[in-house]
Scaffold this motif. Structure first.
Motif, short mmCIF file in Angstrom:
data_model
loop_
_atom_site.label_atom_id
_atom_site.label_comp_id
_atom_site.label_asym_id
_atom_site.label_seq_id
_atom_site.Cartn_x
_atom_site.Cartn_y
_atom_site.Cartn_z
N ASN A 40 0.83 -1.21 0.00
CA ASN A 40 0.00 0.00 0.00
C ASN A 40 0.86 1.26 0.00
OD1 ASN A 40 -2.27 -1.58 -0.02
ND2 ASN A 40 -2.84 -1.17 2.10
N SER A 41 1.94 1.22 0.77
CA SER A 41 2.84 2.37 0.83
C SER A 41 3.48 2.60 -0.54
CB SER A 41 3.92 2.11 1.88
OG SER A 41 4.86 3.15 1.90
N LEU A 42 3.93 1.53 -1.18
CA LEU A 42 4.55 1.62 -2.49
C LEU A 42 3.56 2.16 -3.52
CD1 LEU A 42 7.16 0.96 -4.10
CD2 LEU A 42 6.17 -1.30 -4.53
N LYS A 43 2.35 1.60 -3.52
CA LYS A 43 1.33 2.02 -4.49
C LYS A 43 0.92 3.47 -4.25
CE LYS A 43 -2.82 0.34 -6.79
NZ LYS A 43 -2.30 0.53 -8.13
N LYS A 44 0.80 3.86 -2.99
CA LYS A 44 0.44 5.24 -2.67
C LYS A 44 1.54 6.19 -3.16
CE LYS A 44 -0.50 8.27 1.28
NZ LYS A 44 -0.58 8.33 2.75
N GLY A 45 2.78 5.77 -3.00
CA GLY A 45 3.90 6.60 -3.47
C GLY A 45 3.92 6.74 -4.98
N LYS A 46 3.72 5.62 -5.68
CA LYS A 46 3.76 5.64 -7.14
C LYS A 46 2.53 6.32 -7.73
CE LYS A 46 6.56 1.56 -8.10
NZ LYS A 46 6.56 0.22 -8.73
N ASP A 47 1.35 5.84 -7.33
CA ASP A 47 0.11 6.38 -7.90
C ASP A 47 -0.19 7.80 -7.39
OD1 ASP A 47 -0.03 3.90 -9.05
OD2 ASP A 47 -1.84 3.25 -7.98
N GLY A 48 0.37 8.13 -6.25
CA GLY A 48 0.10 9.44 -5.67
C GLY A 48 1.11 10.50 -6.04
N GLU A 49 2.09 10.11 -6.86
CA GLU A 49 3.12 11.08 -7.26
C GLU A 49 2.46 12.23 -8.02
OE1 GLU A 49 7.43 11.12 -9.53
OE2 GLU A 49 6.40 9.22 -9.19
N GLY A 50 2.74 13.42 -7.59
CA GLY A 50 2.19 14.60 -8.25
C GLY A 50 0.82 15.01 -7.74
N LEU A 51 0.22 14.19 -6.89
CA LEU A 51 -1.09 14.56 -6.34
C LEU A 51 -0.92 15.55 -5.19
CD1 LEU A 51 -2.98 11.12 -6.08
CD2 LEU A 51 -3.27 12.90 -7.82
N LYS A 52 -1.93 16.34 -4.97
CA LYS A 52 -1.93 17.23 -3.81
C LYS A 52 -2.00 16.37 -2.56
CE LYS A 52 -3.88 21.18 -6.14
NZ LYS A 52 -4.95 22.16 -6.25
N PRO A 53 -1.47 16.84 -1.44
CA PRO A 53 -1.42 16.03 -0.21
C PRO A 53 -2.76 15.42 0.20
CG PRO A 53 -0.12 18.00 0.08
CD PRO A 53 -0.80 18.13 -1.25
N LYS A 54 -3.85 16.16 0.09
CA LYS A 54 -5.16 15.65 0.49
C LYS A 54 -5.59 14.49 -0.41
CE LYS A 54 -8.91 15.58 2.92
NZ LYS A 54 -8.88 15.07 4.28
N LYS A 55 -5.38 14.63 -1.73
CA LYS A 55 -5.74 13.56 -2.66
C LYS A 55 -4.87 12.33 -2.43
CE LYS A 55 -8.14 15.81 -6.31
NZ LYS A 55 -9.34 15.21 -6.77
N LYS A 56 -3.62 12.54 -2.11
CA LYS A 56 -2.71 11.43 -1.83
C LYS A 56 -3.15 10.70 -0.55
CE LYS A 56 2.20 10.34 -1.87
NZ LYS A 56 3.55 10.88 -2.06
N GLU A 57 -3.58 11.47 0.43
CA GLU A 57 -4.07 10.88 1.68
C GLU A 57 -5.34 10.05 1.41
OE1 GLU A 57 -4.98 12.33 6.22
OE2 GLU A 57 -5.60 13.66 4.59
N LEU A 58 -6.25 10.57 0.60
CA LEU A 58 -7.48 9.84 0.25
C LEU A 58 -7.16 8.55 -0.51
CD1 LEU A 58 -9.87 12.78 -0.75
CD2 LEU A 58 -9.93 11.39 1.34
N LEU A 59 -6.13 8.59 -1.34
CA LEU A 59 -5.69 7.39 -2.05
C LEU A 59 -5.23 6.34 -1.04
CD1 LEU A 59 -4.86 5.76 -4.57
CD2 LEU A 59 -2.68 7.00 -4.53
N GLY A 60 -4.49 6.77 -0.02
CA GLY A 60 -4.04 5.86 1.03
C GLY A 60 -5.21 5.20 1.75
N PHE A 61 -6.24 5.98 2.04
CA PHE A 61 -7.44 5.42 2.70
C PHE A 61 -8.12 4.39 1.80
CE2 PHE A 61 -7.70 9.65 5.07
CZ PHE A 61 -7.22 9.12 6.25
N LYS A 62 -8.22 4.69 0.52
CA LYS A 62 -8.86 3.78 -0.43
C LYS A 62 -8.08 2.47 -0.51
CE LYS A 62 -10.44 3.55 -5.22
NZ LYS A 62 -10.53 4.27 -6.49
N LEU A 63 -6.76 2.55 -0.57
CA LEU A 63 -5.93 1.34 -0.62
C LEU A 63 -6.09 0.52 0.66
CD1 LEU A 63 -2.69 2.91 -2.15
CD2 LEU A 63 -4.28 1.33 -3.29
#
Length: 165
Positions: A40-63
């Protein structure tokens, strides 16, 4: 690191509910086997690259929610394959939800799916899995006993063999 921590209260609350405790343990084992924290950490880092912090955080919750659902299903599969009834995962989920007051709905900032979503996914899986197993001819299960070592605070499943019956 593969360590699974289960609170002492889980053992107290499940004194006569070995099957429910088995569901919890299977759920946590699934997280280790699937390497959920790392993946999950790896995917959040890769898929969340370039996202705003809030969107990246929401991605982490979804994962995280996805991993929790997957762990529920893996645990259900483990229990059924170990010879527990098909109703055990649903009953265990309901028991723990009521015990902890977890009747919440799934929200964007939830790390776990809500009560109804988890229940629905488990029921869907169990219906499908039961049909698959009904078509499978083997009824062999692994029998054994759970052994709790209070001194070492460990729980071990010992498979019954001809030498330790």
């Amino acid at each position: 690191n593969g360590t699974i921590a289960i609170s002492r209260s889980s053992f107290n609350n499940n004194e006569n509910k070995e099957d429910y405790l088995a569901f919890v343990i299977g759920h946590e084992i699934s997280h280790v086997l699937n390497q959920d924290s790392f993946n999950n950490s790896l995917k959040k880092g890769k898929d969340g690259e370039g996202l705003k912090p809030k969107k990246k955080e929401l991605l982490g919750f979804k994962l995280s929610r996805k991993s929790e659902s997957k762990a529920d299903i893996s645990s259900a599969k483990m229990l059924i394959n170990a010879g527990y009834s098909y109703e055990t995962p649903i009953k265990a989920h309901e028991f723990f939800a009521k015990l902890g007051g977890y009747g919440y709905i799934t929200e964007k900032e939830s790390t776990h799916p809500g009560y109804e979503d988890r229940r629905k996914k488990l029921k869907t899986f169990l219906g499908t899995y039961q049909k698959e197993q009904d078509n499978f001819s083997s009824t062999e299960t692994t029998s054994g006993n759970w052994i709790f070592n209070r001194k070492e605070n460990t729980l071990t499943y010992q498979i019954k063999t001809p030498s330790n019956k």
